[in-house]
Enzyme design. Structure first.
Site, short mmCIF file in Angstrom:
data_model
loop_
_atom_site.label_atom_id
_atom_site.label_comp_id
_atom_site.label_asym_id
_atom_site.label_seq_id
_atom_site.Cartn_x
_atom_site.Cartn_y
_atom_site.Cartn_z
N THR A 189 0.86 -1.20 0.00
CA THR A 189 0.00 0.00 0.00
C THR A 189 0.89 1.24 0.00
OG1 THR A 189 -1.86 -0.99 1.18
CG2 THR A 189 -1.70 1.37 1.33
N THR B 297 -1.55 1.60 6.52
CA THR B 297 -1.10 0.47 5.71
C THR B 297 -1.02 -0.76 6.61
OG1 THR B 297 0.85 -0.45 4.59
CG2 THR B 297 1.25 1.41 6.02
N GLY B 298 -1.18 -1.93 6.02
CA GLY B 298 -1.10 -3.15 6.82
C GLY B 298 -2.22 -4.10 6.45
N ARG C 112 -12.95 -8.51 -3.29
CA ARG C 112 -12.61 -8.14 -1.91
C ARG C 112 -12.30 -6.64 -1.84
NH1 ARG C 112 -7.65 -5.89 0.59
NH2 ARG C 112 -7.60 -6.60 2.74
N1 GLY Z 1 -4.08 -2.43 3.56
C1 GLY Z 1 -4.24 -2.90 2.26
C2 GLY Z 1 -5.22 -3.99 2.14
O1 GLY Z 1 -5.29 -4.84 3.01
O2 GLY Z 1 -5.93 -4.02 1.19
#
Ligand code: GLY
Length: 314
Positions: free
Chosen positions: A166, A217-218, A194
């Site tokens: 990300t 992010t993560g 998703r």
């Molecule tokens: N943080 C990016 C995702 O899980 O899509």
């Protein structure tokens, strides 16, 4: 107000051979955004342009370089938010668009909605004249290899979910307006359709002139459970510094739901933080003509912007 920008190139695991590319990618993005701010540009323009550079950079999991879904396609999420009036725009599960962050900004500015997804987002992009690119143009050799490896019978899902990625940026401009932008290809081998945290306001990012701006992010599903971006700003509303607020929010995500990630923050007074609970997160920040950057925990290199600009040019 002195302008400030902070960018990240994704919390997770960065392999040694990709460190230099990730480092220079976040540096270029931060310098680009800072240049806009120094010329009197808006925080919104600065974060958008910084993220565009990282979407175009194959080192990052966003735009070109995005990880692939279960069918081997790129499907991307992005969000942008303006702290002046809490406007935001987002897209999710978009394909064949080079810069989803630009499309997110169009959603914010040209519609009465906040999030468009999949075919609806594509129809909107066409109506706005946003050029489509062949899906294969966004696929790198590395993302293809990783996708194939993840399909192998003995692959370990825990292992490949460490490659999170990300990209994101937060900024405050000379008028005191804050903004955030976040963009991602999501999780490797995710299900078709998703939608991750990045497209969700309060999870992938939040910006409010009264407090500050964050980009996260993560692990997306964990981030959504704790609404990480807004949680970080909540801690700042309670009087914590950006560093303390980001650390507390990341700690509660790990304790409550076992998720790891990273947060970049700028406060309404121009204080900032780049904090992560993963092994690495490439980040860069510019304030007062000084560029700071790092990848590993505790790493913080500092150099004048002029020096950084000349080493990029050479
Ligand atoms: N943080 C990016 C995702 O899980 O899509």
């Amino acid at each position: 107000m002195k302008p400030v920008i902070v960018v990240h190139g994704g919390a997770g695991r960065i392999f040694k051979e990709r460190e230099d590319g990730s480092r220079s990618g976040v540096t270029r993005a931060a310098l680009k955004g800072y240049g806009i701010l120094k010329q009197g540009g808006s925080a919104l323009d600065a974060v958008e342009e910084a993220v565009v550079l990282m979407e175009d950079d194959p080192h990052f999991n966003a735009g070109c370089g995005s990880v692939l879904n279960e069918k081997g396609e790129v499907e991307m999420d992005a969000i942008i938010m303006d702290g002046k009036n809490l406007s935001s725009g987002a897209v999710s599960a978009v394909k064949c668009i080079a810069n989803p962050i630009k499309l997110a900004r169009l959603v914010m500015e040209k519609t009465d909605h906040m999030l468009l997804t999949d075919q609806g987002a594509l129809a909107f992009a066409r109506a706005m004249g946003v050029p489509e690119v062949p899906g294969e143009k966004l696929i790198t050799e590395r993302s293809l290899e990783r996708w194939k490896k993840n399909l192998e019978a003995d692959s370990n899902p825990q292992e490949f979910q460490k490659d999170l990625g990300t990209v994101g940026a937060v900024a405050i401009d000379s008028a005191g307006n804050v903004a955030c932008a976040t963009s991602t290809g999501g999780l490797s081998n995710k299900r078709v359709g998703r939608v991750g945290d990045t497209a969700c306001i309060g999870s992938g990012g939040y910006a409010d002139n009264a407090i500050g701006a964050t980009s996260t992010t993560g692990h997306g599903e964990s981030i959504m459970k704790v609404v990480l971006a807004r949680l970080t700003l909540y801690h700042m509303e309670q009087g914590k510094s950006p560093e303390e607020a980001a650390t507390e929010a990341l700690n509660s995500m790990e304790t409550r739901v076992g998720g790891l990630g990273g947060v970049i923050v700028v406060s309404r007074s121009g204080d900032w933080a780049a904090t992560f609970s993963t092994k690495q997160m490439p980040w860069a920040a510019v304030k007062d003509g000084q560029l700071q950057s790092g990848i590993h925990t505790g790493e913080r290199d500092t150099q004048p912007v002029e020096k950084a600009l000349s080493s990029i040019a050479s």
